[in-house]
Design an enzyme around this catalytic site. Structure first.
Site, PDB file in Angstrom:
ATOM      1  N   ASN A 111       1.320   3.948  -3.174  1.00 24.73           N
ATOM      2  CA  ASN A 111       0.952   5.477  -2.853  1.00 24.73           C
ATOM      3  C   ASN A 111       2.174   6.312  -3.324  1.00 24.73           C
ATOM      4  O   ASN A 111       1.860   7.207  -3.967  1.00 24.73           O
ATOM      5  CB  ASN A 111       0.512   5.681  -1.539  1.00 24.73           C
ATOM      6  N   ARG A 133      -8.645   4.094  -7.636  1.00 22.60           N
ATOM      7  CA  ARG A 133      -7.921   4.011  -6.202  1.00 22.60           C
ATOM      8  C   ARG A 133      -9.437   3.770  -5.412  1.00 22.60           C
ATOM      9  O   ARG A 133     -10.394   4.465  -5.509  1.00 22.60           O
ATOM     10  CB  ARG A 133      -7.243   5.146  -5.630  1.00 22.60           C
ATOM     11  N   GLU A 183       0.831  -1.217  -0.005  1.00 27.06           N
ATOM     12  CA  GLU A 183       0.058  -0.018   0.043  1.00 27.06           C
ATOM     13  C   GLU A 183       0.978   1.346   0.035  1.00 27.06           C
ATOM     14  O   GLU A 183       0.780   2.195  -0.672  1.00 27.06           O
ATOM     15  CB  GLU A 183      -0.883   0.024   1.173  1.00 27.06           C
TER      16      GLU A 183
END
Ligand SMILES: Nc1ncnc2c1ncn2[C@@H]1O[C@H](COP(=O)(O)OP(=O)(O)O)[C@@H](O)[C@H]1O
Ligand SMILES: Nc1ncnc2c1ncn2[C@@H]1O[C@H](COP(=O)(O)OP(=O)(O)O)[C@@H](O)[C@H]1O
Lengths: 150, 101, 150, 101
Positions: free
Chosen positions: A52, A107, A48
């Site tokens: 990002n 997303r 994650e």
């Protein structure tokens, strides 16, 4: 707290390096015999944070992502994922479940929520135009008595 | 390379390997080609073979759900392993998408 | 030659990081679908260079080892393993098969020979008290057209 | 944790996993305890289960060869995979240690 082992990985903001970062953090944890559960949790959180950095921090432009990790004597794992990308204007808002600034790219806005759910703690330090640091901790058991100190 | 089956207006997709942001993009591209066919009324994701999934998988499934819903179709999911299901539950996806036994 | 992907890994001179370095270089190569043969060759060469940095460069003292890697557009893999350790007085002699300065520790003196045998080229730059850089190249086929550029 | 068998004065060691510098040190420590027993006259390394070996493995085997030879014993090797054997050949180990079929 004494650090037993540490590493730092720098890599380009390319999508294939999401898998690289996951494999590297697994390999780094291996000597302390983590459970499959712990391995999976940490890989997910790292995935994650790195995604990002690539997707939001650098918005698919070229840049370097840095992942640092420390294993502490008391059995705690520390991980830092940093980018020198666009930064986050409002961190508290960004951490809300379902909040995303990239609706069009599908997303889900669940990245920070997943990190928080799989790690013991997640800290975010960010500055607009200067980049973002995500710091995560997770206690791994059993303790690190298995490792010789060098 | 998507592992799927098309039968009676339903596309069954068996996801495997690691479903991250990179892979989500590939799946989306292939799947949207498949379900562009108007005779497809239902899309079923089988998560059982997934070794890894992060929130990129959630985004991809929500995206397909919106597409199918817009044309009166439906989406269902056959659940995966423990960590995958934890992410599914966290995201509340089963409140909008059918969970098959 | 254009670089398609690159990474850098810093880690402590601890024996368990030999396995870390092998896993990281494998993970870095993965997106270009190397053969098992190529994976094994590169892992072996990396293992030799990293072990040398830990065992000879730092003589089991604490220090940082750096591994850098680049994938080039023409399908060549470049690897650099660096330490800031004791350095090598006579590189030509050190590269001779069976030459070792550590008889008592059961080193075979075959490290450089193995690197040369498994990689296309091996360069060594070293300065006494300043450290050592080992640069290795290996052409991987098929070419990197499989990778999207970011 | 060494996988071995002791029979009629021979110690058979089945090496597995990754034989690098770290592992070589562990094997040496365990093995030297085992062959300290003077009734052990022969040491056999089975390399067939090795997934990885670098030149640290060569150093470890030469070290055990010297120990055994000093007391009139012998060492033999049952060969491993292709890359392991390439390193064995490079090192000329089979010129001093028996290679079993
Ligand atoms: N490294 C980063 N750089 C810039 N912005 C970020 C970064 N990480 C997160 N963000 C911002 O925080 C928001 C929420 O992130 P997250 O919870 O992971 O959800 P998602 O990635 O699905 O958008 C992102 O949409 C983005 O605006
Ligand atoms: N990174 C290094 N730093 C200092 N000396 C080194 C380094 N790498 C190799 N050497 C020197 O070169 C010699 C030969 O190395 P090598 O062929 O790998 O055999 P071995 O590791 O078995 O001794 C070593 O014994 C050591 O003296």
């Amino acid at each position: 707290m004494k650090t037993v082992n540490e590493m730092r990985l720098d890599f380009r903001s390319r999508p294939e390096n999401e898998a690289l970062a996951r494999m590297v953090i697994s390999a780094f944890m291996m000597p302390v015999n983590p459970t499959l559960e712990q391995l999976g949790d940490v890989k997910t959180a790292v995935s994650e944070a790195v995604t990002n950095a690539i997707v939001h921090g650098y918005r698919d432009r070229k840049g370097l992502v840095r992942m640092r990790a420390w294993l502490q004597e008391d059995g705690e794992l520390l991980i830092e994922v940093c980018d020198k990308g666009c930064g986050i204007e409002n961190v508290a808002q960004a951490r809300q479940p379902f909040f995303t600034t990239m609706e069009g790219s599908e997303r889900s806005g669940m990245g920070f929520t997943v990190m928080e759910s799989f790690m013991d703690s997640v800290d975010v330090v960010s500055q607009v135009d200067n980049g973002t640091i995500v710091r995560m901790r997770k206690r791994l058991t059993p303790a690190l008595c298995l490792m010789r100190d060098a | 390379m998507l592992n799927y089956e098309k039968r009676d207006g339903t596309v069954y997709v068996r996801l495997d390997g690691e479903l991250d942001h990179r892979r989500a993009g590939e799946i989306r591209a292939e799947l949207d080609g498949l379900i562009a066919d108007p005779s497809v009324k239902r899309l079923v994701f089988d998560l059982n073979g997934l070794e890894f999934m992060d929130s990129s998988g959630i985004g991809m499934m929500i995206g397909r759900y919106k597409l199918m819903k817009n044309r009166g179709g439906s989406v269902a999911v056959m659940p995966g392993g423990r960590r995958v299901e934890r992410i599914m539950e966290l995201s509340g996806l089963y409140e909008i998408i059918e969970k098959m036994a």
